[in-house]
Design an enzyme around this catalytic site. Structure first.
Site, short mmCIF file in Angstrom:
data_model
loop_
_atom_site.label_atom_id
_atom_site.label_comp_id
_atom_site.label_asym_id
_atom_site.label_seq_id
_atom_site.Cartn_x
_atom_site.Cartn_y
_atom_site.Cartn_z
N GLU A 1 0.85 7.56 71.79
CA GLU A 1 -0.22 8.77 72.18
C GLU A 1 0.08 9.70 73.05
O GLU A 1 0.29 9.74 74.17
CB GLU A 1 -1.57 7.78 73.30
CG GLU A 1 -2.41 6.72 72.15
CD GLU A 1 -3.75 6.49 71.38
OE1 GLU A 1 -3.84 8.44 71.21
OE2 GLU A 1 -3.53 5.91 70.15
N LYS B 1 2.52 1.12 85.11
CA LYS B 1 3.00 2.18 85.72
C LYS B 1 1.91 3.52 86.00
O LYS B 1 2.54 3.82 84.92
CB LYS B 1 4.49 2.32 85.64
CG LYS B 1 5.42 3.71 87.04
CD LYS B 1 6.66 4.26 86.27
CE LYS B 1 5.88 5.72 85.69
NZ LYS B 1 4.97 6.92 86.50
N GLU C 1 0.86 23.39 74.04
CA GLU C 1 0.01 22.43 74.46
C GLU C 1 -0.25 23.20 76.18
O GLU C 1 0.48 23.20 76.89
CB GLU C 1 -0.02 21.54 75.05
CG GLU C 1 -0.89 20.09 74.74
CD GLU C 1 -1.15 18.67 75.18
OE1 GLU C 1 -0.11 18.53 75.02
OE2 GLU C 1 -1.58 18.24 74.77
N CYS D 1 -6.21 15.83 75.66
CA CYS D 1 -5.10 15.85 75.60
C CYS D 1 -5.74 15.74 73.71
O CYS D 1 -4.75 16.48 73.32
CB CYS D 1 -3.91 14.30 74.88
SG CYS D 1 -5.37 13.39 74.20
P1 NAP Z 1 4.24 12.78 80.76
O1 NAP Z 1 5.10 13.72 81.81
O2 NAP Z 1 4.90 12.44 79.83
O3 NAP Z 1 4.13 11.48 81.82
C1 NAP Z 1 3.40 10.44 81.13
C2 NAP Z 1 3.97 9.17 82.01
O4 NAP Z 1 5.07 8.95 81.65
C3 NAP Z 1 4.11 9.36 82.87
O5 NAP Z 1 3.77 8.10 84.45
C4 NAP Z 1 5.18 9.59 83.45
O6 NAP Z 1 5.73 9.33 85.42
C5 NAP Z 1 5.64 8.64 82.75
N1 NAP Z 1 7.19 9.53 82.61
C6 NAP Z 1 7.75 10.10 82.35
N2 NAP Z 1 8.63 10.35 81.46
C7 NAP Z 1 9.40 9.63 82.04
C8 NAP Z 1 10.65 8.71 82.06
N3 NAP Z 1 11.57 9.41 81.72
N4 NAP Z 1 10.84 7.88 81.86
C9 NAP Z 1 10.00 6.95 82.26
N5 NAP Z 1 8.75 7.43 82.70
C10 NAP Z 1 8.32 8.59 82.59
O7 NAP Z 1 2.84 13.58 80.18
P2 NAP Z 1 1.60 14.16 81.94
O8 NAP Z 1 2.22 15.39 81.55
O9 NAP Z 1 2.13 12.71 82.85
O10 NAP Z 1 0.76 13.72 80.54
C11 NAP Z 1 0.23 15.18 80.14
C12 NAP Z 1 0.62 14.89 78.71
O11 NAP Z 1 0.16 13.70 78.23
C13 NAP Z 1 0.08 16.08 77.47
O12 NAP Z 1 0.80 16.27 76.55
C14 NAP Z 1 -1.20 14.82 76.86
O13 NAP Z 1 -1.49 15.98 76.13
C15 NAP Z 1 -1.37 14.07 76.59
N6 NAP Z 1 -1.44 12.93 76.20
C16 NAP Z 1 -2.25 12.67 75.64
C17 NAP Z 1 -2.97 11.32 75.08
C18 NAP Z 1 -2.90 10.77 73.70
O14 NAP Z 1 -4.22 9.65 73.81
N7 NAP Z 1 -3.10 11.39 73.03
C19 NAP Z 1 -4.38 11.23 76.17
C20 NAP Z 1 -3.76 12.14 77.63
C21 NAP Z 1 -2.37 13.04 77.93
P3 NAP Z 1 6.04 10.60 85.88
O15 NAP Z 1 4.24 10.53 86.55
O16 NAP Z 1 6.34 10.00 86.95
O17 NAP Z 1 6.40 12.04 86.09
#
Ligand code: NAP
Length: 490
Positions: free
Chosen positions: A260, A182, A392, A294
């Site tokens: 991650e 997803k 962040e 990230c």
């Molecule tokens: P996010 O809100 O955690 O969302 C990531 C994914 O999880 C999306 O597909 C999101 O769907 C889904 N999701 C969110 N809440 C959920 C829930 N309760 N149940 C099931 N799925 C859920 O993160 P983001 O804002 O998209 O991305 C930014 C974050 O990612 C930052 O903190 C960044 O540092 C981190 N990141 C880390 C890495 C790494 O390799 N460590 C790489 C890139 C990014 P929706 O889009 O529908 O909310």
């Protein structure tokens, strides 16, 4: 220049389940918008638990045959997928830029970067070795063999719509697992295009399944995977709170997890650094994808002897960055992903100035360009009590903190629950050794701002998660070790 795809059918609007394009079982859809303009690109399926279950059913049916292919047969299919991704580099790059907003050169670069993981893991598929354990008792042979873990659920963020999902699907398929995936609500189109190309490359029906969902529907849809005992692994890239939630909610069926998660990367510039190299490294690391990665430096610590000079050099360069939509070939910084992201950046900058920080460059929204633009920003006199130190920012904002000595810098760098990337610039070989060992992070850049490579292990420590993507270690997260003891051989 408009972002137009030569091959229009790469814009898919249905779920890809069992080799077929299916509407959500509810018939519901949600809109995907261009962050540069706020305009609708298309609508995609708004999936719920029934669609998630259908994807798992397909992945379960496909697993035995896929697992039993020879590794070199899986490798050949993955190599064809890699070749198709590269053959469609311009179209996929345009699609990434269209739904995510990054400049076109970066969109194309992301295609090459994501495809490199597919090629890498295609090769690694043929090198999944086990061990013959030196004999311990007469008449017994003991071996350790590696097996695919089973069905993998991949959940990915919006900031790298292609690379994040490719570097999960590729090792999973290489290992012999099947996948349900997803992508993020904001960027579902690139993942669907990848599924189309995987199908054309010969990935059999059910081996890769992609469903899309709005933020509201994602929770029950993914919840179905969390509860389903057939799903043996969750691989997730995203925020730390959601990573913790997935770990908690999947505990009932004790799934293997790769997480991650978020970072809060420090970037340290010592008095003995090559300042021009440090500025260039910071620009490369910080402004990739407009600061929405990230591993972007979030806190920049500069030693007092070079603080003023570094701030001046950096502000000059940041002030020259071109902010424009991806459709402008000269764009260096695009729009932020959505208004929530923009609000967070503005909140961090306002909080910093209200605590005594000074703006050296940027510092404001750019509504004249579109709804989601923020000027590349340099902030001096940043301090630990500001929000941008503990959270962040995920945007084009560089806060400069001043420090006096090495111990103070290392302590400040490590004073965070996160531990993904870290960077420092110094020309003192003894200091380089000391500081690289002292930094609490999964990734350390020494006199270098661009660290990503499919051959390197990518991942964090502390609340930045666990598991590694890429490198010779990356397959292990998708394998389990079986110990076989054969007796009666004497
Ligand atoms: P996010 O809100 O955690 O969302 C990531 C994914 O999880 C999306 O597909 C999101 O769907 C889904 N999701 C969110 N809440 C959920 C829930 N309760 N149940 C099931 N799925 C859920 O993160 P983001 O804002 O998209 O991305 C930014 C974050 O990612 C930052 O903190 C960044 O540092 C981190 N990141 C880390 C890495 C790494 O390799 N460590 C790489 C890139 C990014 P929706 O889009 O529908 O909310």
């Amino acid at each position: 220049m408009a972002l137009v795809l030569e091959r229009k059918e790469l814009i898919c609007s249905k779920n890809f389940i069992d080799g077929q394009w299916l509407a959500a079982s509810s018939g519901e859809r949600f809109a995907v918008t261009d962050p540069a303009t706020g305009e609708r690109i298309t609508e995609v399926a708004d999936s719920g638990p029934d669609d998630a279950r259908a994807a798992t059913d397909a992945a379960a049916r496909a697993l035995p045959a896929w697992r039993d292919l020879l590794p070199k047969e899986r490798a050949a299919i993955l190599h064809r997928w890699n070749a198709l991704m590269l053959a469609h580099q311009d179209d996929l790059g345009a699609l990434i830029s269209l739904e995510q907003g990054k400049p076109l050169a970066e969109g194309r670069g992301e295609v090459a970067y994501g495809a490199s993981y597919v090629a890498w893991f295609a090769d690694e598929a043929t090198r999944i070795y086990g061990d013959i354990i030196p004999q311990q008792q007469r008449g017994k042979r003991m071996t350790a063999v590696k097996e695919p873990i089973g069905i993998v659920a991949a959940i990915t963020p919006w900031n790298f719509p292609l690379a994040m999902i490719a570097r999960k699907i590729a090792p999973a398929l290489a290992a012999g697992c099947t996948v349900v995936a997803k992508p993020a609500e904001d960027t579902p189109l690139t993942a669907l295009a990848l599924a189309l190309l995987a199908h054309e490359a010969g990935v059999p029906a059910g081996v890769l399944n992609v469903i899309t969902a709005s933020r509201e529907k994602a929770v029950p849809a993914v919840g179905n995977w969390l509860e389903d005992a057939r799903v043996r692994k969750i691989t997730f890239t995203g925020s730390t709170p959601v990573g913790k939630y997935l770990a908690r909610e999947s505990a009932n069926t004790l799934k293997k997890l790769s997480l991650e998660l978020g970072g809060n990367a420090p970037f340290i510039v010592f008095d003995d650094a090559d300042l021009d190299a440090a500025v260039a490294g910071l620009l490369a690391a910080k402004f990739r994808n407009g600061g929405q990665t990230c591993v972007c430096p979030n806190r920049v610590y500069v030693q007092s002897g070079v603080y003023a000079k570094f701030a001046e050099l950096l502000s000059q360069r940041v002030g020259q960055l071109k902010v424009a939509p991806a459709s402008d070939p000269s764009a260096q910084i695009g729009p932020m992903i959505n208004s929530r992201a923009l609000d967070k950046i503005a909140r961090h900058v306002d909080d910093a100035t209200s605590h005594g920080a000074r703006i050296l460059a940027g510092g404001k929204r750019l509504p004249e360009l579109g709804p989601n633009y923020f000027a590349p920003t340099v902030i001096s006199d940043a301090t630990a009590d500001m929000l941008l130190c503990s959270e962040e920012t995920f945007g084009p904002v560089v806060p400069l903190f001043r420090f006096e000595d090495e111990a103070e810098a290392v302590k400040a760098a490590n004073d965070t629950p996160f531990g993904l990337a870290s960077y420092f610039y110094s020309q003192d070989v003894k200091r380089i050794d000391r500081v690289s060992r002292a930094l609490e992070a999964g990734i350390v850049g020494v006199n270098e701002g661009a660290l990503a490579s499919e051959a390197a292990p990518f991942g964090g420590v502390k609340e930045s998660g666990y598991g590694r993507e890429g490198s010779k270690y990356g397959l292990d997260d998708y394998l389990s070790i079986k110990y076989v003891c054969q007796g009666g051989l004497d």
